[in-house]
Design an enzyme around this catalytic site. Sequence first.
Site, mmCIF file in Angstrom:
data_model
loop_
_atom_site.group_PDB
_atom_site.id
_atom_site.type_symbol
_atom_site.label_atom_id
_atom_site.label_comp_id
_atom_site.label_asym_id
_atom_site.label_seq_id
_atom_site.Cartn_x
_atom_site.Cartn_y
_atom_site.Cartn_z
ATOM 1 C CE LYS A 178 -18.117 0.506 97.323
ATOM 2 N NZ LYS A 178 -16.739 0.048 97.543
ATOM 3 C CB CYS A 179 -18.854 9.720 99.275
ATOM 4 S SG CYS A 179 -19.186 11.469 99.315
ATOM 5 N N GLY A 180 -16.468 11.037 97.749
ATOM 6 C CA GLY A 180 -15.342 11.946 97.576
ATOM 7 C C GLY A 180 -15.285 12.391 99.080
ATOM 8 C CG LEU A 181 -17.848 14.973 100.530
ATOM 9 C CD1 LEU A 181 -19.127 15.616 100.915
ATOM 10 C CD2 LEU A 181 -16.783 15.909 100.768
ATOM 11 C CB THR A 182 -15.636 8.281 102.196
ATOM 12 O OG1 THR A 182 -16.845 8.004 101.239
ATOM 13 C CG2 THR A 182 -15.402 6.936 103.121
#
Length: 168
Positions: free
Chosen positions: A41-45
């Site tokens: 659930k990360c912007g970098l996922t």
Amino acid sequence: MTTELNGTSPLGVSIDALTGGSAELASYAGKAVLVVNVASKCGLTPQYSGLERLQERFAEKGFTVLGVPCNQFLGQEPGSAEEIAEFCSATYGVSFPMTEKVEVNGEGRHALYERLVGFADAEGHSGDIRWNFEKFLIGRDGQVVGRFSPQTEPESAELVAAVEKAIG
């Protein structure tokens, strides 16, 4: 060719697989391994896509990505092992191995990361993991040969060149 692992190799520690049982890091001796602390659930996922393409491109040449789920950064990996495995498979088609969820910083830092964090990246950063998707490249000899910031895309020229050099 079998590579002897010494006491400082990150591959000389024990860690469990995401789906249970041992991930047997020593089984990667003689391979280049990209260790990445991951989160769903990360912007970098979306980097999972590039990591999977690296896996597909270089697996037959003695390389693997190793995903290490971590929930220490704003709770961005809250799921159970089953939820993480399902998300990675269904959303990104992840085929590379994944370990149990661990802590990468602090008093509970997993032994794998104890052996990784002393290595500096190209900008000179060593020590604590800064965010999800920080990457460590381990050479065929079991030693760290590269550290890449979370923002370094898996298929960046810099990272691909490092992988190509590591697999020889």
